[in-house]
Design a protein around this motif. Sequence first.
Motif, PDB file in Angstrom:
ATOM      1  N   VAL A 121      67.505  29.281 -13.991  1.00 25.27           N
ATOM      2  CA  VAL A 121      66.314  28.800 -14.710  1.00 25.27           C
ATOM      3  C   VAL A 121      66.365  27.282 -14.833  1.00 25.27           C
ATOM      4  O   VAL A 121      65.356  26.589 -14.613  1.00 25.27           O
ATOM      5  CB  VAL A 121      66.226  29.454 -16.103  1.00 25.27           C
ATOM      6  N   TYR A 122      67.533  26.759 -15.175  1.00 23.97           N
ATOM      7  CA  TYR A 122      67.694  25.301 -15.267  1.00 23.97           C
ATOM      8  C   TYR A 122      67.462  24.644 -13.908  1.00 23.97           C
ATOM      9  O   TYR A 122      66.768  23.619 -13.812  1.00 23.97           O
ATOM     10  CB  TYR A 122      69.095  24.956 -15.786  1.00 23.97           C
ATOM     11  N   ILE A 123      68.034  25.235 -12.860  1.00 24.63           N
ATOM     12  CA  ILE A 123      67.881  24.677 -11.513  1.00 24.63           C
ATOM     13  C   ILE A 123      66.405  24.660 -11.106  1.00 24.63           C
ATOM     14  O   ILE A 123      65.901  23.664 -10.580  1.00 24.63           O
ATOM     15  CB  ILE A 123      68.716  25.481 -10.498  1.00 24.63           C
ATOM     16  N   CYS A 124      65.708  25.765 -11.360  1.00 24.41           N
ATOM     17  CA  CYS A 124      64.286  25.851 -10.995  1.00 24.41           C
ATOM     18  C   CYS A 124      63.445  24.861 -11.786  1.00 24.41           C
ATOM     19  O   CYS A 124      62.552  24.197 -11.235  1.00 24.41           O
ATOM     20  CB  CYS A 124      63.771  27.268 -11.228  1.00 24.41           C
ATOM     21  N   ALA A 125      63.709  24.761 -13.087  1.00 24.21           N
ATOM     22  CA  ALA A 125      62.943  23.847 -13.936  1.00 24.21           C
ATOM     23  C   ALA A 125      63.148  22.390 -13.521  1.00 24.21           C
ATOM     24  O   ALA A 125      62.269  21.546 -13.711  1.00 24.21           O
ATOM     25  CB  ALA A 125      63.342  24.031 -15.395  1.00 24.21           C
ATOM     26  N   SER A 126      64.316  22.120 -12.916  1.00 18.01           N
ATOM     27  CA  SER A 126      64.635  20.743 -12.513  1.00 18.01           C
ATOM     28  C   SER A 126      64.257  20.453 -11.067  1.00 18.01           C
ATOM     29  O   SER A 126      64.325  19.302 -10.636  1.00 18.01           O
ATOM     30  CB  SER A 126      66.136  20.485 -12.696  1.00 18.01           C
ATOM     31  N   SER A 127      63.889  21.491 -10.315  1.00 14.16           N
ATOM     32  CA  SER A 127      63.553  21.279  -8.897  1.00 14.16           C
ATOM     33  C   SER A 127      62.260  22.001  -8.526  1.00 14.16           C
ATOM     34  O   SER A 127      61.175  21.420  -8.572  1.00 14.16           O
ATOM     35  CB  SER A 127      64.707  21.754  -8.006  1.00 14.16           C
ATOM     36  N   SER A 128      62.361  23.274  -8.189  1.00 17.17           N
ATOM     37  CA  SER A 128      61.189  24.046  -7.777  1.00 17.17           C
ATOM     38  C   SER A 128      61.385  25.509  -8.142  1.00 17.17           C
ATOM     39  O   SER A 128      62.482  26.058  -7.999  1.00 17.17           O
ATOM     40  CB  SER A 128      60.972  23.927  -6.269  1.00 17.17           C
ATOM     41  N   TRP A 129      60.302  26.165  -8.595  1.00 10.54           N
ATOM     42  CA  TRP A 129      60.399  27.568  -8.970  1.00 10.54           C
ATOM     43  C   TRP A 129      60.457  28.486  -7.755  1.00 10.54           C
ATOM     44  O   TRP A 129      60.689  29.690  -7.883  1.00 10.54           O
ATOM     45  CB  TRP A 129      59.241  27.952  -9.885  1.00 10.54           C
ATOM     46  N   TRP A 130      60.265  27.943  -6.563  1.00 10.41           N
ATOM     47  CA  TRP A 130      60.469  28.741  -5.351  1.00 10.41           C
ATOM     48  C   TRP A 130      61.928  29.171  -5.226  1.00 10.41           C
ATOM     49  O   TRP A 130      62.237  30.206  -4.621  1.00 10.41           O
ATOM     50  CB  TRP A 130      60.057  27.943  -4.114  1.00 10.41           C
TER      51      TRP A 130
END
Length: 315
Positions: A121-130
């Motif tokens: 979730v942190y990774i997606c919020a900081s980059s892309s939700w793909w």
Amino acid sequence: MSTVPNQDVKTSLNERDGFQVWWRLLRPHTLTAAFVPVFIGSMLAALEGSMHIGLFAAMLLASILIQAATNMFNEYFDYVRGLDNDQSVGIGGAIVRDGISPKKVKSLAYSFLGAATLLGVYICASSSWWIAFIGVICMIFGYLYTGGPYPIAYTPFGELTAGIFMGTVIIGISYYIQTLALHPKVLIISVPVAILIGAILLANNIRDRVGDAENGRHTLAILFGHEGSIRFLTTLYAIAYGLTLILIFLGILPIWSIITFLSLKKAIASVKGFLHKKQPIEMMPAMKATAQTNTIFGILLGLSLLLHLYLPVSL
């Protein structure tokens, strides 16, 4: 089903009680296969001038957690299917030799996936939700590797699946979350790493070939036979190192990447370690050398990219 630890096997494998029971359950020798792709993908991103330490740390930890969870599912499902016993080598042995509840092992695996999800979730919020979509697919395949009605690990596609997901996909994700782009060269560079990760699974299956065949598996090692599997392992090494050399000459990899050939000694040792061996425990050093080949190659490849960042040299 209760089991009584076999002290002869525990002694020969130098297995100890206490904290080491849980440490073995993680199968730490396999966790470098999770570290190496993240390191390489991140270093490729650094060459593009994009490096976020927080994303790197989160991706690294998530990858390790997923790999550890996959190992635990392997331990659980092999036990449930009656494939592991107190004589089995190459496993954590937490259930069959140390008396840990199978339910506890499965629950721990799910908790690791849960922690990886939070990091995702942190990774997606900081980059892309793909990335969430790809991450879910990775987790599903991690489960299906030994879980589900048709485990991938029991088929000839185990090495290919592990190589693609633990090599190419993880390198691609690690690069993408840093740069929000994905270049074809990143996928090309991932191929030697993917091959060496697949080689770890092949080595594992060479060691377990006889027992796996008796339990109805259909791995490549079973299809090729012992000698044929060793030749195939040698071929994989030749392709991985040969492709690396080609990529260096084409300028896709820096000249510094020639240092990856320092790992060739371990590759040779792994092949020699399987020759004329019949018992699984005799092949453990070869299995270890195969894992070390991937570790040393991957770390040296990542370091070569870092060296090129600060000391660029051209052919």
